[in-house]
Enzyme design. Structure first.
Site, mmCIF file in Angstrom:
data_model
loop_
_atom_site.group_PDB
_atom_site.id
_atom_site.type_symbol
_atom_site.label_atom_id
_atom_site.label_comp_id
_atom_site.label_asym_id
_atom_site.label_seq_id
_atom_site.Cartn_x
_atom_site.Cartn_y
_atom_site.Cartn_z
ATOM 1 N N ASN A 1 0.876 -1.173 0.000
ATOM 2 C CA ASN A 1 0.000 0.000 0.000
ATOM 3 C C ASN A 1 0.908 1.217 0.000
ATOM 4 O OD1 ASN A 1 -1.782 2.029 0.483
ATOM 5 N ND2 ASN A 1 -2.711 1.126 2.306
ATOM 6 N N ARG B 1 -2.494 -2.128 -3.519
ATOM 7 C CA ARG B 1 -3.713 -1.350 -3.294
ATOM 8 C C ARG B 1 -3.615 -0.111 -4.182
ATOM 9 N NH1 ARG B 1 -4.970 3.059 1.143
ATOM 10 N NH2 ARG B 1 -7.169 3.325 0.672
ATOM 11 N N HIS C 1 -12.596 2.983 0.126
ATOM 12 C CA HIS C 1 -12.635 1.898 1.130
ATOM 13 C C HIS C 1 -13.366 0.674 0.589
ATOM 14 C CE1 HIS C 1 -12.682 5.274 4.382
ATOM 15 N NE2 HIS C 1 -11.444 4.834 4.258
ATOM 16 N N ARG D 1 -11.154 15.413 8.114
ATOM 17 C CA ARG D 1 -11.902 15.838 6.917
ATOM 18 C C ARG D 1 -13.330 16.198 7.308
ATOM 19 N NH1 ARG D 1 -10.734 10.579 3.818
ATOM 20 N NH2 ARG D 1 -8.479 10.548 4.020
ATOM 21 N N GLU E 1 -8.152 -5.364 5.078
ATOM 22 C CA GLU E 1 -7.994 -5.016 3.661
ATOM 23 C C GLU E 1 -6.819 -5.772 3.040
ATOM 24 O OE1 GLU E 1 -8.472 -0.857 5.087
ATOM 25 O OE2 GLU E 1 -9.153 -0.481 3.049
#
Ligand code: AMP
Length: 398
Positions: A7, A91, A180, A241, A385
């Site tokens: 990743n 990823r 996601h 965020r 993940e």
């Protein structure tokens, strides 16, 4: 087969080696400050000591070289040579409309990923750099790209279109993509397994509540809506965020504070969310929960607003699917935050949700947290993940 999952971010790189037969992680780690002074690699073989080494990493190729060296190290490595790594799973953040599924990485695929750079200018170029570095150091090892956006490509038009001039969709592909996806897919499938029901028969809402956060609606095994949009800024209130806001706030703030668009976007991405809302108390929910218990008004306001937003999305998605069988909480806060789960479920009486207070205290476990007479089942399901990426990689290279 050993699968290396990568990743790759702009200045960091997370990795895990997973044995696909046992599905266990056999080593993992992180390279930080790539291309910046003070770069370091953290490496931990399963069951072994974590080691941190400060060493120069001028670029991602050097970072990946150090990762491979750690994995094959005589003393602490987990494989004897690179030949024991069967494939690499990458990823990739944005696959645009081109990638509705994971894919074997070829030169054409890399060109198509590059075409999506505009949609994720911070992430996709870094992902490509990671792929190139692996190609250089492990020529001949098959590689697979697993896209954060792919799972959401089944959304119907009415869920992914914005109320903007249609030409912006035609010209620039401005639409909801969602992120996601690997987590939403993994968790919703796992929930069906835990419930002993067919995935294709269920209506599931997944609340991925981590530093970044999103909700998705999965109907009969397909994603039909999700809260993140063209970028990961839309939807829930996140760590830093802002999530959904009135877009006119941007113009209002620009005038009031004399800020340009880049400065405003930096505020919305880095200084907002629970950090901003709590008047800079913290972006970490452990601090917010502690503050809530001590009646700190900043923590109370923040957690109430955060959970109200999650509950509103659950309501919207129950409507979108005309019902819901299971609601899943996952990621750092979803897996470890009994208070957040309690506050969210407090809004869900109309769905027949009753929380099992004792089960809800569990952290980091797969657990049903609703009572047996609850009409809608609520679960906490730790996401994984990396394992999902490893599974996709094996599926494609076998
Ligand atoms: P993630 O992005 O999934 O790694 O989630 C990171 C966030 O999870 C952190 O910012 C914390 O706010 C939250 N988190 C992690 N562990 C806990 C915990 N034990 N209790 C509450 N929140 C937690």
């Amino acid at each position: 087969m050993n699968i290396l999952v990568i990743n790759c971010g702009s200045s960091s790189l997370k990795f895990q080696m997973i044995n696909s037969e046992t599905e266990q992680c056999i080593a993992k780690g992180l390279c930080e400050r790539i291309g910046i002074e003070g770069s370091m690699i953290t490496y931990a073989p399963a069951g072994g000591e974590k080691e941190k080494t400060v060493t120069p990493m001028p670029d991602h190729t050097e970072a990946i070289r150090l990762v491979l060296e750690a994995l094959t190290n005589e003393k602490t490595g987990v494989v004897k040579s690179l030949d024991e790594i069967g494939a690499v799973g990458h990823r990739i953040v944005h696959g645009g409309e081109k990638f509705a599924e994971s894919t074997i990485i070829t030169d054409e695929v890399m060109a198509a990923i590059e075409e999506c750079n505009d949609l994720a200018p911070l992430h996709n170029p870094a992902n490509l750099i990671g792929i190139n570095a692996c190609k250089k150091l492990m020529p001949g090892t098959p590689m697979v790209g697993v896209f954060d956006t792919a799972f959401h490509q089944t959304m119907p038009e009415e869920a992914y279109m914005y109320g903007l001039p249609y030409e912006y969709y035609k010209n620039y592909k401005i639409r909801r993509y969602g992120f996601h996806g690997t987590s939403h897919s993994y968790v919703s499938k796992r929930a069906a397994e835990l419930l002993g029901r067919k995935y294709e028969d269920l209506k599931i809402i997944v609340c991925h509540l981590g530093n970044g956060a999103s909700v998705s609606a999965v109907k009969n095994g397909k994603c039909v809506d999700t809260s993140m949009g063209l970028t990961p800024l839309e939807g829930l209130i996140m760590g830093t965020r802002c999530g959904d806001i009135d877009p006119a706030i941007i113009e209002f703030l620009a005038h009031k504070e004399g800020k340009n668009i880049d400065e405003i976007m930096s505020v919305l991405n880095k200084k907002s969310g629970v950090l901003g809302l709590s008047d800079n108390l913290s972006s970490d929910f452990r601090d917010l929960e502690a503050g809530y218990e001590k009646n700190d008004p900043n923590a109370i306001r923040t957690l109430k607003t955060y959970c109200y937003r999650v509950a509103k999305y659950i309501g919207a998605y129950a409507a979108a699917m005309n019902g819901v069988d299971a609601i899943c909480f996952t990621a750092g806060i979803g897996e470890n935050g009994p208070l957040v789960r309690t506050l969210v479920c407090g809004y869900l009486g109309y769905l027949g949700v009753t929380l099992d207070e004792e089960a809800n205290q569990k952290k980091g476990e797969e657990v049903v947290i609703s009572t047996s007479d609850s009409t809608t089942t609520v679960l906490a399901v730790p996401t994984n993940e990396e394992l999902a990426i490893a599974r996709e990689t094996v599926r494609l290279v076998k």
